[in-house]
Enzyme design. Structure first.
Site, PDB file in Angstrom:
ATOM      1  N   GLN C 240       0.827  -1.200   0.000  1.00  0.00           N
ATOM      2  CA  GLN C 240       0.000   0.000   0.000  1.00  0.00           C
ATOM      3  C   GLN C 240       0.864   1.253   0.000  1.00  0.00           C
ATOM      4  OE1 GLN C 240      -2.896  -2.294   3.065  1.00  0.00           O
ATOM      5  NE2 GLN C 240      -3.354  -0.125   2.910  1.00  0.00           N
ATOM      6  N   ARG C 387      -8.625  -1.120   8.031  1.00  0.00           N
ATOM      7  CA  ARG C 387      -9.619  -0.219   7.442  1.00  0.00           C
ATOM      8  C   ARG C 387      -9.944   0.953   8.364  1.00  0.00           C
ATOM      9  NH1 ARG C 387     -13.648  -1.956   3.049  1.00  0.00           N
ATOM     10  NH2 ARG C 387     -14.322   0.073   2.357  1.00  0.00           N
ATOM     11  N   CYS C 388      -8.884   1.567   8.871  1.00  0.00           N
ATOM     12  CA  CYS C 388      -9.124   2.777   9.652  1.00  0.00           C
ATOM     13  C   CYS C 388      -7.846   3.577   9.660  1.00  0.00           C
ATOM     14  CB  CYS C 388      -9.547   2.454  11.083  1.00  0.00           C
ATOM     15  SG  CYS C 388      -8.257   1.727  12.101  1.00  0.00           S
ATOM     16  N   GLU C 760     -13.120   4.449   5.310  1.00  0.00           N
ATOM     17  CA  GLU C 760     -12.946   3.792   6.597  1.00  0.00           C
ATOM     18  C   GLU C 760     -14.047   4.112   7.593  1.00  0.00           C
ATOM     19  OE1 GLU C 760      -8.968   5.051   7.165  1.00  0.00           O
ATOM     20  OE2 GLU C 760      -8.183   3.424   5.941  1.00  0.00           O
TER      21      GLU C 760
END
Lengths: 288, 173, 806
Positions: C240, C387-388, C760
């Site tokens: 990522q 996912r945050c 998110e």
């Protein structure tokens, strides 16, 4: 996630398969749908030197009915069971069970014979077979024998099949007209084995339980009949108190092993709940 | 090492011969030997469905099928869907309804949905959710996958279909 | 933003051709994915490529007495078996982590978690590698194991990190115990304590956010290819943050970054799992350098779930002080953070607990204090943001749970207590007690819109009726969250990774025919960057999105950026895209003025052209201007039409939302059905509503998975349980609820187009909403908290404890 090397055989007759089994003894494994065996081989928990694929053998796949006896070839897939109009009409319990097994793709490959012969207490057909008093046709070098389900499941991954035998057929007597059945399965998600499940076949006669079979999945070393629960119901009206009692008796009979699905107490309780759920649904399906 | 054997089958309607060990898994043959990298490996334990291909009219997880088991059979992968530059209705549906994000599960999803629509041409939402439950998606939450399959089903039935995401939804002049 | 717009009908047609901000543009990445033509790392096949497999420890804590690789090395087709000894000459046996710690690439004398990397087998193909892996013989001497972070801090706890002996100061300050990593505090402790002492009401609640895993459908992996002749290294990798990987690889290998090319091709989902640098990458690179052949390493699902980057594992105690009307006076939080055997948390350097200090939430809380201790245990390293944005999920969980606990204590409705405590609209920008500056928010209308949409009063009435009926087979619960996120890391004054500020970048080149290519420092893993970045350029520079090519992920072509995680792509790179577009536009203005022989000040931008103010018939389209940029520019101007922007944001952005869940708990089995879920999100300016909806569906589904099933429990021996997809809960279409979505728009005042980021929020906001709903089902029975995941088994135990099971 790669199996160890092995030799592959795809015989085209039962005789040829049995000959291979006789030749290779415990170095050989039979391959049906492969969705229990291949994962074990990929983890290298199983490492047969010879894999005998049954897929080419004719006459051991398909669903038929002669008189009151339904016969299902051992290589019949869950998908074929699900889509069978014959079973939908005469043995909907089996369709209901297949719907709750694994997932669509696995059901195209997974077979009823494989599910039964694997001897895994988590598989769903064994309990249903017990509840239906099914019979299994086993063919070996010395011919054919028929073993009742009640005598088949000996322990976890241990069955009455001899190393040189092949299961070819499942035979089930059509449940009596007016009887109702249900397979109730509690699972965490699609594709999971049962936390607990119960198969019930019930025949009512003028408000009284005339005949009852209750069998449980994944709450003991093998699939098992809940006989005390059956005895308590037979000859009585199937009312709330009786249903509750049957659940309690089934709970007392099971010997679950703790895992991430739950501890012993939870699985025991859920066995009771599934018996109650299946009984109520089976009762609602009785027309007698 | 066990002897290798030649296995012949049809892949997206073309005849192929491959030399494999008996233990070779179909997904590896397709991806590593036949350059069909559309089907993906997500779990190797037949849970995720990313490796789904159509094998003789069956949706199967090709991580749990031996290549030697495919001799003489028909294999359909995502690479066989578009014909003459024309997308299959399912491919169009997934695009129009935003039925994919990272795209990793998509080939398996579409291949599975193809077989589903062969068997149930007019599925309800509940049907789709049930019969697609062998395919995991981590991105979409499935809601738009359901719509994508409904879009394709309608199109395959010859109905006029429109995306549920109109282009100018929120533009104000 | 456009300067003018006059003829709505005509403009609409032109806007449609532009496919700019606000359009539900269909995704540009889809054609390759729907035809099986994506290129993920495992799709890369290079001539001569070898395959590597990691040998891992079966023990959670053990000395390595010996490693015998001779049989494996002798196996036909095996090219190398690497151990720590083989990596030592290259100084590659340890590597730095993103958190300022070090991590063993291959175990150096001992292992400290189950499945730790011990040796790396490289063979002709994956089949031979798998066979050889079985032939590596490792002799272990088991050591005492500690998997409980509280026990890890006992005086006589086993020493997990022998290599840190004598180091009393770590990357984040003093260590007070051999298994202690850091203590981090923020807020005014004394004032907070005084507010508690003076408060009419206080509540306290312990809660564990269990160890979970992002579990993208594609596992981690790479193909490393070192060209000994050219001396350069190319790595295709599931990252990522490819530019950060290049810097790390450069630091490790001493190869200059100019000779290293990191390519993140298509990524099969990331969700935080693919931020870190993992031993498998390093060993594949080392093997390629040693062998002179490309080496592929792809982890199995079990390796993914048990070695690369867990999330959470936060043991939190929250306390609120309030008056009798439920107005909150102070928040106090203590956290014990289990970081596993190596501190490989992905957080900005200065903040070892990430942005946990957003835990005052959407509420106007005058006093707050937070203290976080990081601890080593015999568990796998990680601590990524699933996912945050860095630890925001934990923060939001804490405050959204605590406000429910307070409401229950005071007997105040759970919606009402939120309305009483919201930061009022006129207080923005709002400076929080823990030092953050919220950019914008308008919380009350959001919650009221949700309450109206679901008929909240009717739901509460139904719940009351069910509670009054002892024969009701279900318990009904209603969960609310009104969360505020902090995303878009971040301002370089507070945020860096390995010393590199957390800016991001965009480079746009407009070609003579008016088409353009744009490259960014981020990398999409399903978010649809190719589609949405082009929409920003379309609106901001007047170039149709259909002729804009967007590229990311190749460090040899894209400008340096910190990558995609923590919802930072739109807030940071998206701002760079807008600003680079503005630079293009301003140059275009001058060229247009030159072509029309007027002053640039007399030109006005009009969607896709510049026209003369007061004389709209005289205009030059962006297409005409692009052509002129290559043959007819004003005196003294450089030819060409391109721009680069490196954007260092002045602040974070603060998306928010109001969610409501209705659940039914079956007393017989503990099964829970999510009957309804309504999610209202405010992410500021909305670029592509179709993609936003998709992101929200996905985030809600991942939140559902965490709340109801995901966990990676350990037994006392340090065996990680549930490391397969049989046990680890990834919901299918059958289990996943139906989602209802809604929105309000409160733009960010400091972002060039007002956007805040969205992917998110649904994960961060939904998890406490599910928990609040489940616990609300039991609230009338005195229950204030039950732990996640709310699976049937755990829920049934709660029912049993209350004597209402079955």
């Amino acid at each position: 996630m790669i199996p160890r090397p092995f030799a592959y055989h795809a015989p085209d007759s039962i005789g040829a398969a049995i000959a291979l089994l006789s030749d290779f003894g415990d170095q050989a494994k039979l391959l049906a749908g492969g969705h229990s065996l291949l994962p074990m081989m990929k983890l290298r928990f199983a490492a047969p030197e010879h894999l005998i694929d049954l897929r080419r053998i004719k006459g051991i796949r398909g669903i038929d009915m002669q008189g009151d006896e339904i016969s299902i070839g051992a290589m019949t897939t869950e998908r074929e069971i699900l889509a069978s109009p014959l079973l939908a009409m005469h043995l909907p319990l089996l369709v209901e069970t297949a719907r709750q097994i694994a997932d669509p793709q696995v059901r195209y490959k997974g077979t009823i014979g494989g599910d039964i012969a694997h001897g895994d207490p988590g598989n769903d057909h064994p309990a249903v077979m017990l509840a239906l008093d099914a019979r299994f046709v086993l063919v070996g070098p010395h011919g054919e024998r028929v073993v009742p389900a009640a005598d088949f499941f000996l322990g976890t991954y241990v069955t009455a099949i001899e190393p040189d035998e092949v299961m070819t057929q499942v035979r089930i007597s059509k449940p009596a007209v007016g009887s109702g059945a249900c397979y109730a399965k509690l699972k965490r998600k699609t594709g999971d084995f049962a936390t607990a499940a119960a198969a019930v076949v019930l025949r009512m006669d003028r408000g009284i339980c005339a005949d009852i079979a209750i069998a449980l999945t994944n709450v003991a070393p093998t699939a098992m009949r809940a006989e005390a629960a059956e005895n308590a119901l037979r000859g009585r009206p199937v009312e709330d108190a009786a249903i509750a009692e049957a659940g309690d008796l089934a709970m007392a009979a099971c010997e679950p092993a703790a895992d991430l699905r739950g501890d012993e107490a939870y699985k025991r309780a859920m066995a009771g709940q599934m018996v109650r759920r299946a009984l109520r649904t089976a009762l609602s399906r009785c027309t007698g | 090492m066990a002897k290798k054997t030649v296995v012949s089958f049809r892949l997206n309607q073309a005849d192929v011969d491959v030399l494999v060990e008996p233990r070779e898994l179909l997904i590896h043959t397709l991806r590593d030997k036949l350059d069909h990298t559309g089907p993906h490996i997500g779990c190797e334990t037949s849970h995720c469905g990313a490796c789904t291909v159509d094998l003789d009219g069956m949706s199967v997880k090709s991580c749990t099928v031996l290549t030697v088991q495919c001799a003489d059979l028909d294999v359909l992968t995502i690479e066989g869907f578009a014909k003459g530059g024309q997308l299959h209705a399912l491919q169009e549906g997934f695009m129009q309804e935003h039925g994919l994000q990272c795209g990793f599960c998509t080939p398996g999803m579409i291949t599975r949905a193809y077989r589903l629509l062969q068997e149930i041409p007019d599925p309800t939402e509940e049907d789709i959710r049930y019969w697609m439950s062998g395919n995991l998606c981590r991105c979409t939450g499935y809601q738009n996958i359901v719509k994508a399959i409904q879009y394709a089903a309608a199109k395959l039935r010859g109905e006029v279909v429109e995306t549920s995401h109109p282009m100018m939804a929120e533009v104000t002049v | 933003m456009n300067e003018i717009a006059r003829d709505p009908a005509a403009d609409l047609g032109r806007l449609e051709r532009l496919e700019g901000i606000g359009c539900a543009r269909k995704r540009r990445e889809d054609p390759r994915f729907i035809q099986g033509r994506g290129t993920y790392v495992d799709d890369i096949h290079l001539p001569g490529m070898l395959f590597g497999i990691m040998i891992r420890s079966p023990y959670a804590h053990a000395r390595i007495k010996s490693i015998d690789t001779s049989r494996a090395k002798a196996h036909p087709g095996v090219h190398a078996v690497l151990t720590a000894e083989d990596l030592k000459p290259f100084k590659l046996h340890w590597m730095p982590t993103l958190a300022g710690d070090v991590q063993a690439v291959l175990a150096d004398g001992k292992v400290s978690f189950q499945n730790q990397e011990v040796a790396f087998v490289v063979a002709e193909d994956r089949y031979i590698a798998a066979d050889a892996a079985e032939m590596v013989e490792v002799e272990y001497e088991e050591l005492p194991v500690v998997v409980d972070p509280f026990k890890a801090m006992l005086p006589d706890a086993p020493v997990i990190r022998d290599d840190l002996a004598g180091k009393d100061v770590g990357a984040h300050g003093a260590r007070r115990h051999h298994n202690h990593i850091f203590n981090w505090q923020i807020g005014d402790r004394d004032r907070t304590d005084r507010a508690f002492d003076a408060a009419a009401v206080t509540v306290s609640q312990d809660m564990l956010y269990p160890r979970v895993h992002p579990c993208p459908l594609e596992t981690c992996g790479c193909v490393a290819s070192y060209d000994a002749v050219r001396g350069d290294l190319t790595v295709w990798i599931t990252s990522q943050a490819p530019h950060v990987v290049r810097t790390v690889v450069g630091l490790l290998s001493s190869i200059p970054e100019s000779k290293i090319r990191i390519i993140s091709p298509d990524i099969g989902g990331g969700f935080g799992n693919k931020v870190g640098v993992y031993p498998g990458y390093v060993t594949a690179i080392a093997a390629s350098i040693v062998l002179g052949r490309p080496v592929k390493w792809i982890e199995s699902r079990n390796e993914n779930l048990t070695t690369t980057a867990f999330a959470r594992d936060y043991w939190m105690t929250g306390e609120l002080a309030a008056d009798t009307d439920g107005r909150i006076k102070a928040l106090r939080v203590k956290v014990l953070a289990d970081h596993g055997a190596f501190d490989a948390c992905a957080d900005p350097t200065k903040w070892p607990a990430g942005m946990f200090h957003v835990c005052t939430g959407s509420y106007d809380i005058a006093n707050a204090h937070v203290s976080v201790d990081g601890v080593y245990t015999n568990k796998f390293p990680g601590g990524v943001s699933y996912r945050c944005s860095f630890r925001v999920t934990e923060a939001v969980y804490l405050i959204e749970r605590m406000i429910d606990v307070l409401a229950q204590k005071l007997g105040i409705d759970k919606a009402e207590i939120r309305l009483r405590n919201f930061i009022p609209k006129d207080k923005f920008p709002y400076h929080s007690a823990l030092g953050l500056d919220y950019d914008s928010g308008d919380y009350t209308p959001a919650l009221q819109k949700v309450m109206k949409a679901v008929d909240y009063d009717a739901l509460r009435a139904e719940q009351a009726a069910k509670r009054a009926d002892p024969d009701c087979p279900t318990l009904m619960g209603i969960g609310i969250t009104t969360f505020t996120e902090i995303v878009g890391a971040g301002p370089s004054k507070s945020c860096d990774i390995l010393g590199i500020g957390m800016f991001d970048s965009c480079e746009i080149r407009v070609h003579p025919d008016g088409s353009a290519i744009a490259r960014m420092g981020t990398i999409s893993q399903g978010q649809g960057h190719q589609t949405t970045y082009a929409q920003i350029i379309a609106t901001e520079a007047g170039i149709p999105a259909s002729v804009i090519q967007v590229e990311e992920g190749d460090t040899s072509t894209a400008p340096y950026g910190l990558g995609t995680y923590g919802s930072r792509s739109t807030p940071v790179a998206g701002a760079a895209v807008a600003r680079a577009s503005h630079k293009i536009r301003e140059k275009a203005r001058k060229i247009a003025a030159h072509l029309l022989e007027v002053s640039p000040d007399d030109m006005e931008f009009d969607l896709d052209q510049f026209r003369v103010k007061g004389d709209p018939a005289r205009a030059k389209s962006m297409k005409e201007i692009a052509w002129a940029a290559y043959n007819n520019v004003p005196e003294g101007m450089e030819m060409g039409l391109e721009a680069v922007d490196y954007y260092d944001p002045p602040n974070f952005t603060f998306p928010f939302g109001a969610y409501l869940a209705v659940v039914d708990v079956l007393k017989a089995t503990g099964e829970i059905k999510v009957r309804r879920f309504y999610a209202l999100d405010d992410c500021g300016t909305r670029i592509n509503p179709m993609i936003i909806e998709g992101q929200i569906h996905g985030g809600l589904t991942e939140g559902f998975a965490v709340a109801f099933g995901q966990e990676l429990p350990y037994d006392e021996q340090g065996n990680v349980l549930g490391g397969t997809l049989m046990d680890y809960f990834l919901p299918t279409a059958v289990e996943t609820p139906h989602w209802e979505t809604d929105f309000t728009v409160t733009p960010s005042p400091h972002h060039p187009i007002g956007a805040k980021g969205v992917a998110e929020s649904p994960h961060v906001g939904s998890i406490p909403c599910f928990s609040n709903a489940v616990i609300d089902a039991f609230a009338h029975l005195g229950v204030t908290h039950t732990g996640m995941p709310h699976n049937a088994y755990r829920t049934w135990q709660q029912l049993l404890a209350l004597n209402i099971a079955g």
